[in-house]
Every structure is written in C-alpha cells, then in structure tokens.
Write a protein that holds these residues in place. Structure first.
Motif, short mmCIF file in Angstrom:
data_model
loop_
_atom_site.label_atom_id
_atom_site.label_comp_id
_atom_site.label_asym_id
_atom_site.label_seq_id
_atom_site.Cartn_x
_atom_site.Cartn_y
_atom_site.Cartn_z
N THR A 175 15.42 60.38 -23.58
CA THR A 175 15.92 61.55 -22.85
C THR A 175 15.13 61.81 -21.58
O THR A 175 15.70 62.26 -20.58
N GLU A 176 13.83 61.54 -21.59
CA GLU A 176 13.04 61.82 -20.40
C GLU A 176 13.42 60.94 -19.22
O GLU A 176 13.09 61.26 -18.07
N ASN A 177 14.12 59.82 -19.46
CA ASN A 177 14.64 58.99 -18.37
C ASN A 177 16.03 59.44 -17.94
O ASN A 177 16.41 59.27 -16.78
N LEU A 178 16.81 60.00 -18.86
CA LEU A 178 18.16 60.45 -18.53
C LEU A 178 18.16 61.74 -17.72
O LEU A 178 18.98 61.91 -16.81
N THR A 179 17.23 62.63 -17.99
CA THR A 179 17.21 63.92 -17.29
C THR A 179 16.99 63.77 -15.79
O THR A 179 17.76 64.33 -15.00
N PRO A 180 15.98 63.05 -15.31
CA PRO A 180 15.86 62.89 -13.85
C PRO A 180 16.99 62.09 -13.23
O PRO A 180 17.30 62.28 -12.05
N TRP A 181 17.62 61.21 -14.01
CA TRP A 181 18.77 60.47 -13.50
C TRP A 181 19.93 61.41 -13.22
O TRP A 181 20.61 61.29 -12.20
N LYS A 182 20.17 62.37 -14.11
CA LYS A 182 21.25 63.33 -13.90
C LYS A 182 20.94 64.30 -12.77
O LYS A 182 21.86 64.80 -12.11
N LYS A 183 19.69 64.58 -12.54
CA LYS A 183 19.33 65.51 -11.46
C LYS A 183 19.61 64.93 -10.07
O LYS A 183 19.67 65.68 -9.10
N ASN B 28 25.43 51.94 -29.85
CA ASN B 28 24.96 50.56 -29.98
C ASN B 28 24.31 50.04 -28.71
O ASN B 28 23.51 49.11 -28.76
N TYR B 29 24.69 50.62 -27.59
CA TYR B 29 24.19 50.11 -26.31
C TYR B 29 24.21 51.26 -25.31
O TYR B 29 25.16 52.05 -25.27
N HIS B 30 23.14 51.35 -24.53
CA HIS B 30 23.04 52.39 -23.51
C HIS B 30 22.29 51.82 -22.31
O HIS B 30 21.20 51.25 -22.46
N SER B 31 22.88 51.97 -21.13
CA SER B 31 22.25 51.46 -19.92
C SER B 31 22.56 52.41 -18.77
O SER B 31 23.72 52.78 -18.55
N GLN B 32 21.55 52.81 -18.04
CA GLN B 32 21.69 53.65 -16.85
C GLN B 32 20.99 52.96 -15.68
O GLN B 32 19.93 52.35 -15.85
N ALA B 33 21.59 53.05 -14.51
CA ALA B 33 21.09 52.29 -13.37
C ALA B 33 21.27 53.10 -12.10
O ALA B 33 22.09 54.03 -12.02
N VAL B 34 20.48 52.73 -11.10
CA VAL B 34 20.54 53.30 -9.75
C VAL B 34 20.56 52.14 -8.77
O VAL B 34 19.66 51.27 -8.81
N HIS B 35 21.56 52.09 -7.91
CA HIS B 35 21.70 51.03 -6.92
C HIS B 35 21.82 51.67 -5.53
O HIS B 35 22.70 52.50 -5.30
N ILE B 36 20.94 51.27 -4.64
CA ILE B 36 20.95 51.77 -3.26
C ILE B 36 21.06 50.57 -2.34
O ILE B 36 20.28 49.62 -2.44
N ARG B 37 22.01 50.63 -1.43
CA ARG B 37 22.24 49.52 -0.51
C ARG B 37 22.93 50.03 0.75
O ARG B 37 23.63 51.05 0.70
N PRO B 38 22.77 49.35 1.87
CA PRO B 38 23.53 49.69 3.09
C PRO B 38 24.90 49.02 3.07
O PRO B 38 25.04 47.87 2.65
N ILE B 39 25.91 49.74 3.52
CA ILE B 39 27.27 49.22 3.57
C ILE B 39 27.88 49.54 4.93
O ILE B 39 27.34 50.35 5.70
N CYS C 58 10.24 59.21 -14.65
CA CYS C 58 9.47 59.46 -15.87
C CYS C 58 9.46 58.21 -16.75
O CYS C 58 9.79 58.24 -17.94
N ALA C 59 9.10 57.08 -16.16
CA ALA C 59 9.10 55.81 -16.87
C ALA C 59 7.74 55.13 -16.70
O ALA C 59 6.86 55.63 -15.97
#
Length: 647
Positions: free
Chosen positions: A252-260, A283-294, A208-209
């Motif tokens: 909030t519309e970015n946080l909701t799909p992240w939590k799902k 003061n600061y808020h950052s949410q991220a998604v990292h996908i990688r092969p290990i 939702c971005a």
C-alpha cells in the motif's frame, strides 16, 4: 463607487471592492464601536490582498516575461474564461495539457479477469529548455525531477507476482517481478553514474520504495535491448541505465504516492476503483510510471511530455465465483459509483467481448454499451464494448454503473491457446558449487521465423563460464548474429549478456550457460541467508509477425492500450517479455556457531572461573551451635516423656 460600478462589475476583483465597501459602511454605522470597525477594516484589507494575489496568479504574474508555463502568451481575459457551474472545474482553453483515462477489462483464457487502468497526462511544455513554475495537470514533483536531472525518458514499475504468458496471453505492457527502473538521460549530463545515483534516491522517497538499494552491483548499460520509446535523438547507450530489484515487495505504501500523482487523485474518475484491499488480494498486480517526450502534432514541429500511469491487476473470479466465469465491477472492486474525472478530456471503459465464433457470441454484457469498437491489439483483431463515462445517459438516478458480463451456457476450462512468443527459465544442477542457467524461448508461429534480442543480467557472485554458452534449436546449434558480453567484477558490477538470435518457425530454442557460486564474506549475507539470493529475470524483445493488417490510426484517436509501442510496420508488433526471477542458494556458513561459542564460553567462565575464584577468596570458620536455656529445657522435657536420654 457608483461611477465605477460598470467597470468594477466586469473585473475579477469585484469581490474585493464589495468587501471593502461593506467594511466601510459598517464602520460608518457603528462609529462608536471602534473595535468592530477596526475588525471590518482588517477584513477588507485581507480581501484586497487575497484577491490581488489570485489575480496575479491567474494573469500569469508568476511566470517569466509574460509567458505562461506552456509557452503561450498571457491573456488578460483569463479571469473571464472560467466556467463555473455549481462546484464545476475551471476550464483553460489556452492550455494544451490534457488528461485521458481508461479501464480495459479482459476475460482471460484461464478463467481469470485482467483489469488494466491507464491514465495519460500530456503536457505541452518545453521543460528542459526553460524554467517552469506553473503546473496544472502534470505532477510538479516529477517535472522538477526531469528538469533537474536532465531526464529524457523514465520508466518505473512495481510488480507483485508473475504474468503467466502461457495461460494468460501477452499483456499490454509486461513488467518483471519486483521493481524495475530504466532511464535515458540527456546528452548534456556529464557524470551519468552520479546523476543515476541521485535520481534513484529521489525516486525512492517519492514512491516510498527501496530504490536507494540500486547501486553499481545491480546496474547495467544495455546496448540493444532498451531503446527510447518516445521522440528522441539520443542513441548513445552510455546515457542509459537499467536496474531491477527482484526482491522488492509492493504494498500500500507504494500505491498511495502513485495515486497522488493523478490530477484527480483517488477522489474522482476511474481511480475511485483503486482500493488497496482489493488490488492486493489478486494473483497479479503491477503499477508503472512512464515519462517520455512525444510529438505535439502530426508535423512534430514541437514536443510535448507524456506521463502514462498504468496499473494491471488479475482477479481469479473463476475460483471465487463457485466455478462461474461471470463477473461485475462490484464483484471485483466492491464499488459502482463511478464518474469521469472533471479534468479528463476522455474517460472510457473497454470490455473485451471478442469471440472465436462471431455468429454465436457467448458473452452478454449489461448495461448495453454505447459503442462496440474493433481494435487491432498485438497482431489480433479484438472487439471492445465501449462505455463513455462522460455520457450522462449511461448512469441511472443513483449515479451508479455496475457493468456485468455473463457467459451464455457452461464454459469449460480447456487448454488455453499458446501465444506466438513465450519463455520459461529454471536452474539445473546439484550441490552448492556449480549450476546451470536454462532459458527456453518458444516460437509457436506455424510458418514465420523472426529474430529476438535476449538480455541476461547475472549477479557477480554467480561466476559465469562463457565458454559453456550453448544455444540449440531442434537439436542443432543456433549461432547468434550479435553478442555483447560485459564480465562482472566482484562487488562492483554484474554480468551483462545480450544476443541477437533467430527463432525458426514452430520451434523451441534453449539457451544454457554454466556458473559457479562464490563464497561471500560473512558481512555480505542478508539477515535471512537461507532464503536464497534472487537473480534478475531475463528479457526478450522482439517484433512478432502479425496475422492481420494493423490499422494505423492517430495516437489521439486510438485507445491508450494500443499506443505505447509505436510501430510503422503494419506486419509486426513489438513485444517485450520477462522470464521468472530465480532463487539461488549460495554456500552459507552456520551462523548459529558464534552463538553456540558465546554460550559455551560464558558457561565455562561462569562455572569454572567463578567456582575457582570463590574457593580462593572465601574464608572458612567453625561455629558451635548455640541454643538458648529455655529451648534446651523444653527439648529435655520432650525427650524425657519419650523415654530418650536428656541432652
């Protein structure tokens, strides 16, 4: 039925047979009630179909060739491997996927408190080599995206605010303000640009971005700054795409799909603390998604997929706590009822209790932690109080856990210690024609010099003068050992500048380059042109020398916040920093003039032409005033009484 009791009672379809037998007995007892009997028969048939479908799914009937989604053989005893305790969660011992969650709380030097959530989902599956139809912990929507678009690595972040490295130190993983996306594709992708465009549109809908605004004008292909973080044989930088939207607003519309995307959502585990009204009041808020092969094991014979969801928030508890640096979970998140996610293999809370004076510790944590662990983080040895949420003795009778930290004595806010590497950036000049980009990179190490990779991305409407590029350190020219420059094309793609620069010990290196502002078409200005135009932040990547010898533990045993950037060299650690995004004013026409012209023209037309047309089309007639006889007589009587001559 009696002869088959022993066999049926051991089968997962036992409920189905019981349902059918009940239906048949009811039918025999109320033979006259035909409607009731028919209803019970339908119920029994429904139970048979329902349980048969569940049995088909449990036994791997939905997979191909009798092999489950993780590549393991299907076992007919899966139905017996479920351990149910009340409303417990079924266990899958055959599956190799796992979930680890942790929360790291760090008191910062400035008096703020940083809370970092990390959720690591590992999926043992050959996603790019076979068709997968079963998903347990790994989000299906992301698995389908990786498979369809042949993604090797994906890194996406949404950030509100700017991490102040000078006052807060280095974060575990810094992200630039706005939205950042960089993706490595498989070498099987033929048209990378088209795949990149389709992928950004898909991710825009998932999170939702405004990622659909990513196009060729803000996309670059770095050659040295962004290397794969996971297991990868891809080294061709043409398979990499990188873009930043510094104006993206995170809400909030970015946080909701992240939590799902979390296996337990926001209903259980550490995710219950993620309340939007608290996270965005910071003061600061950052949410991220990292996908990688290990690597799946130490020998790396097989590959697993790792989804790492991180969320970092900085609270200013010093100002809200009446000058006290004491804090608690309830004070930050307004909640204390915390339990481990039932699907998690590990659920822990780490509290940074490091102190410069080891003999006289100034931090008091309650309740008493189950373990105090010493971890090497970013070249420094830190102590963490560990709380294992899977330990039932940690909770009280009300299932609440309110971790509190108190400082012994009064703590004065002195000047914070500067990190080894930090940067700043600004624009100089006057007028709306020319200007200068200035970036200052500091190396505060007392005796070690080290190289950095500096990357600058500038929009096409700022036309750089590359011959004015100047790098100075301690008043002397500092020539870079590697330069890669891709000039911009108007309305097609931006400037890209990458350099390898050596930073001397205890020095400040200044990078300057002049630019000229372009005049845009009137249709290319945003709705608020006087607000300004954003310039993406610069990137600094470096291997910073470590003051201590780092202990190389296993990835599965180390805390999550120490395993994102793997390093085989114990004498250094990897750091990637971002500068501030810049706001530049461009020559802007007076957009109120068309409105003024329209108003003036309409006024002239309405007044001038309207009056002239009225004079030409109107007919004038003279009419005598008509008065009735009665009115005239009454008027004469009044005039006579007043002594005035009659009409």
């Amino acid at each position: 039925v009696t002869s088959e009791k022993s066999r049926i009672s051991q089968s997962p379809r036992f409920t189905c047979y019981v349902g059918v037998s009940i239906g048949r007995r009811k039918e025999s007892l109320v033979g006259s009630a035909v409607g009731f009997a028919r209803m019970m028969v339908v119920v029994g048939l429904f139970l048979i179909v329902f349980c048969a479908t569940l049995d088909f799914v449990w036994l791997g009937g939905g997979t191909e060739s009798g092999v489950d989604s993780t590549g393991g053989a299907v076992d007919g005893n899966w139905g017996q491997s479920w351990s149910v305790e009340g409303f417990g969660v079924p266990q899958f011992p055959e599956l190799g996927d796992s979930l680890r969650e942790e929360l790291v709380i760090t008191p910062l030097q400035s008096g703020n408190v940083a809370a970092t959530f990390q959720f690591r989902t590992r999926w043992d599956s050959k996603l790019l080599q076979e068709k997968v139809s079963h998903y347990r912990l790994f989000p299906k929507v992301l698995g389908q995206v990786i498979s369809k678009y042949s993604v090797q690595e994906l890194h996406l972040s949404f950030t509100h605010g700017f991490w102040q490295s000078r006052a807060w130190g280095h974060p575990f993983l810094q992200a630039p303000a706005g939205a950042e996306l960089w993706v490595w594709f498989q070498d099987s992708v033929t048209d990378v640009d088209q795949t990149w465009k389709e992928l950004t549109n898909i991710l825009s809908g998932i999170f939702c971005a405004s990622l659909n605004f990513i196009d060729s004008t803000n996309t670059v292909t770095p050659t040295a700054s962004f290397k794969p973080l996971g297991l990868s044989n891809v080294t061709d930088h043409r398979l990499l795409r990188y873009s930043i939207l510094p104006r993206e607003i995170v809400c909030t519309e970015n946080l909701t799909p992240w939590k799902k995307l979390l296996p337990c959502g926001s209903r259980a585990g550490l995710a219950v603390l993620l309340k939007a009204e608290r996270l965005f009041h910071s003061n600061y808020h950052s949410q991220a998604v990292h996908i990688r092969p290990i690597c799946r094991d130490a020998q790396c014979f097989s590959v697993s997929w790792e989804l790492r969801q991180t969320l970092t928030v900085v609270f200013d508890v010093f100002s809200t706590g009446q000058g006290k640096r004491d804090w608690s979970l309830f004070k930050m998140f307004t909640r204390t009822a915390i339990e481990a996610c039932p699907l998690a293999l590990q659920s822990k809370i780490y509290i940074d209790v490091s102190s410069k004076d080891q003999e006289n510790k100034l931090i008091d944590v309650s309740p008493h932690p189950t373990l105090v662990q010493e971890v090497s983080v970013q070249g420094d040895r830190r102590q963490y109080a560990v709380y294992n949420l899977q330990d039932q003795e940690l909770f009280n009778s009300s299932r609440n856990l309110n971790i509190m930290l108190k400082w012994k004595g009064t703590q004065e806010k002195g000047e914070p210690l500067a990190p080894v590497l930090y940067t700043e950036r600004y624009i100089s000049g006057y007028g709306l024609q020319k200007g200068k980009l200035n970036t200052v990179i500091y190396n505060s190490h007392p005796y070690r010099a080290f190289p950095i990779i500096f990357m600058e991305t500038v929009p096409w409407y700022l036309r750089l003068y590359v011959h004015t590029l100047l790098i100075t350190t301690k008043g002397k020219d500092n020539k870079p050992s590697y330069i890669h420059y891709q000039p911009a094309k108007d309305r097609l793609h931006p400037h890209l500048l990458e350099m390898l620069i050596q930073l001397p010990a205890n020095s400040a290196t200044k990078i300057t380059i002049q630019f000229e502002r372009a005049l845009l078409k009137w249709t290319e200005y945003p709705p608020d042109p006087n607000h300004g135009f954003y310039v993406s932040p610069s990137t600094v990547s470096a291997l910073v020398p470590s003051a201590i010898g780092m202990k190389t533990d296993s990835v599965e045993e180390s805390p999550l916040f120490t395993t994102l950037f793997p390093s085989s060299d114990v004498s250094s650690y990897f750091v990637r920093l971002y500068t501030e995004p810049l706001l530049v004013n461009l020559p802007t026409p007076d957009f109120s003039m068309p409105y003024n012209v329209i108003c003036l023209t309409c006024t002239i037309v309405a007044v001038g032409y309207g009056s002239f047309y009225n004079l030409l089309t109107r007919t004038f007639q003279r009419e005598e005033p008509r008065t009735s006889g009665l009115a005239k007589r009454l008027a004469n009587i009044i005039r006579k009484l007043r002594g005035v001559p009659a009409l």
